[in-house]
Design an enzyme around this catalytic site. Sequence first.
Site, PDB file in Angstrom:
ATOM      1  N   TYR A   1       0.835  -1.207   0.000  1.00 39.66           N
ATOM      2  CA  TYR A   1       0.000   0.000   0.000  1.00 39.66           C
ATOM      3  C   TYR A   1       0.871   1.257   0.000  1.00 39.66           C
ATOM      4  CZ  TYR A   1      -3.610  -3.409   1.324  1.00 39.66           C
ATOM      5  OH  TYR A   1      -4.454  -4.500   1.371  1.00 39.66           O
TER       6      TYR A   1
ATOM      7  N   HIS B   1       0.220 -11.936   1.045  1.00 42.23           N
ATOM      8  CA  HIS B   1      -0.848 -11.119   0.433  1.00 42.23           C
ATOM      9  C   HIS B   1      -1.677 -11.926  -0.578  1.00 42.23           C
ATOM     10  CE1 HIS B   1      -1.693  -6.575  -0.271  1.00 42.23           C
ATOM     11  NE2 HIS B   1      -2.783  -7.272  -0.424  1.00 42.23           N
TER      12      HIS B   1
HETATM   13  P1  NAP Z   1     -13.933  -0.659   1.346  1.00 45.41           P
HETATM   14  O1  NAP Z   1     -13.476  -0.547   2.733  1.00 45.41           O
HETATM   15  O2  NAP Z   1     -14.989  -1.660   1.035  1.00 45.41           O
HETATM   16  O3  NAP Z   1     -14.438   0.733   0.821  1.00 45.41           O
HETATM   17  C1  NAP Z   1     -13.753   1.933   0.998  1.00 45.41           C
HETATM   18  C2  NAP Z   1     -14.659   3.044   0.491  1.00 45.41           C
HETATM   19  O4  NAP Z   1     -15.829   3.073   1.309  1.00 45.41           O
HETATM   20  C3  NAP Z   1     -14.003   4.404   0.585  1.00 45.41           C
HETATM   21  O5  NAP Z   1     -14.424   5.121  -0.555  1.00 45.41           O
HETATM   22  C4  NAP Z   1     -14.622   4.985   1.850  1.00 45.41           C
HETATM   23  O6  NAP Z   1     -14.742   6.399   1.766  1.00 45.41           O
HETATM   24  C5  NAP Z   1     -15.994   4.379   1.835  1.00 45.41           C
HETATM   25  N1  NAP Z   1     -16.567   4.275   3.183  1.00 45.41           N
HETATM   26  C6  NAP Z   1     -15.934   3.950   4.343  1.00 45.41           C
HETATM   27  N2  NAP Z   1     -16.813   3.945   5.363  1.00 45.41           N
HETATM   28  C7  NAP Z   1     -18.023   4.283   4.853  1.00 45.41           C
HETATM   29  C8  NAP Z   1     -19.308   4.444   5.419  1.00 45.41           C
HETATM   30  N3  NAP Z   1     -19.540   4.255   6.712  1.00 45.41           N
HETATM   31  N4  NAP Z   1     -20.325   4.810   4.588  1.00 45.41           N
HETATM   32  C9  NAP Z   1     -20.120   4.977   3.266  1.00 45.41           C
HETATM   33  N5  NAP Z   1     -18.921   4.839   2.671  1.00 45.41           N
HETATM   34  C10 NAP Z   1     -17.875   4.479   3.456  1.00 45.41           C
HETATM   35  O7  NAP Z   1     -12.730  -0.952   0.325  1.00 45.41           O
HETATM   36  P2  NAP Z   1     -11.199  -1.336   0.407  1.00 45.41           P
HETATM   37  O8  NAP Z   1     -10.380  -0.206   0.897  1.00 45.41           O
HETATM   38  O9  NAP Z   1     -10.896  -1.954  -0.914  1.00 45.41           O
HETATM   39  O10 NAP Z   1     -11.147  -2.540   1.458  1.00 45.41           O
HETATM   40  C11 NAP Z   1     -10.910  -2.347   2.829  1.00 45.41           C
HETATM   41  C12 NAP Z   1      -9.527  -2.775   3.228  1.00 45.41           C
HETATM   42  O11 NAP Z   1      -9.328  -4.172   2.962  1.00 45.41           O
HETATM   43  C13 NAP Z   1      -8.391  -2.124   2.430  1.00 45.41           C
HETATM   44  O12 NAP Z   1      -8.201  -0.786   2.792  1.00 45.41           O
HETATM   45  C14 NAP Z   1      -7.250  -3.057   2.725  1.00 45.41           C
HETATM   46  O13 NAP Z   1      -6.724  -2.769   4.011  1.00 45.41           O
HETATM   47  C15 NAP Z   1      -7.949  -4.404   2.680  1.00 45.41           C
HETATM   48  N6  NAP Z   1      -7.848  -5.065   1.354  1.00 45.41           N
HETATM   49  C16 NAP Z   1      -7.116  -6.201   1.266  1.00 45.41           C
HETATM   50  C17 NAP Z   1      -6.981  -6.840   0.036  1.00 45.41           C
HETATM   51  C18 NAP Z   1      -6.182  -8.106  -0.056  1.00 45.41           C
HETATM   52  O14 NAP Z   1      -5.876  -8.545  -1.178  1.00 45.41           O
HETATM   53  N7  NAP Z   1      -5.849  -8.724   1.057  1.00 45.41           N
HETATM   54  C19 NAP Z   1      -7.591  -6.316  -1.116  1.00 45.41           C
HETATM   55  C20 NAP Z   1      -8.342  -5.164  -0.975  1.00 45.41           C
HETATM   56  C21 NAP Z   1      -8.484  -4.554   0.260  1.00 45.41           C
HETATM   57  P3  NAP Z   1     -13.663   7.408   2.459  1.00 45.41           P
HETATM   58  O15 NAP Z   1     -12.322   6.833   2.172  1.00 45.41           O
HETATM   59  O16 NAP Z   1     -13.954   8.693   1.800  1.00 45.41           O
HETATM   60  O17 NAP Z   1     -13.970   7.431   3.923  1.00 45.41           O
END
Ligand code: NAP
Length: 282
Positions: A54, A113
Amino acid sequence: MIARPFGPTGASVPVIGQGTWNVPTRGAAADAAKAALRAGIERGMVHIDTAEMYGDGAAEELVGAAIAGLPRESLFIVSKVLPSNATAHGTIAACERSLRRMGLDYLDCYLLHWRGTVPLRETMHALERLVADGKIRALGVSNFDVDDLKEAHAVLEREPIACNQVLYHLNERTIEDHEIPYAREHDIATVAYTPFGRGAYERAAGYPALVEIAQRRGVTPAQIVLAFLTREPDTFAIPKAASIAHTDENAAAGDLQLEPAEIDAIDRAFPAGRRRGGLPSL
Ligand code: NAP
């Protein structure tokens, strides 16, 4: 905030944690993201998910700044090694870099990962070495399907698999028929990444059912999503939020328990469906 055992680790971890993928790492937006992370920790979301990938390490540095000065034992910090670094020596070196960026002596859990070309045996043994050396408390995997999990179990010599971090949201529920049952049987925590599925649930035909439940409970649809994904005793979710408003909302979802009738209604509105092809991932 509801907390539960994180697989075999012995740690009790809050059901909602904080993701850091695509978190802003420069300027005023980075300051806001750091403040949001810190506020999230104060509200109980002490499980922080990050990765060397990241921002090429910048997200880990931001995490380090957000947790500076906090009691280490109160936190549950998870990071991940890139498959291209996941050799016997590369895994150890990558972990040490991650620890340095965050100013930590150990990680609570360290994950591969996703699977790459390095033999799994080599990576798993390197992770076991990190546990033995006290640099990580537990090891885990990410984006592993059932066959991958079985293979990891076959090559691990001393340590259990603490968690499998996988794509899980209302429009992608096929892990419920595959990886979750295997994980449950083997005491592996399932961690839902991208729990909001890039907003797909808002465009889905089932959305009005979600809104109705949210209105009745006086919460937001996003909070209902998080409560649904963490409804089982061994699942966790790690939404990423860059604002304190979103952080507050996500933390409050950690206190929300759905009634069986609400779960059934969401199940009907967002049917799990059957898997076509392999484990879905981003
Ligand atoms: P996510 O958490 O599903 O979505 C993030 C989005 O949702 C951002 O645009 C955020 O807006 C918004 N959001 C957050 N809280 C909210 C709420 N209460 N109401 C409405 N919208 C909201 O997506 P992600 O970042 O892809 O996944 C989460 C985490 O999982 C990642 O950050 C990472 O740490 C991990 N991940 C791991 C892998 C893997 O391969 N292991 C892959 C993908 C993700 P704002 O940012 O504007 O607050």
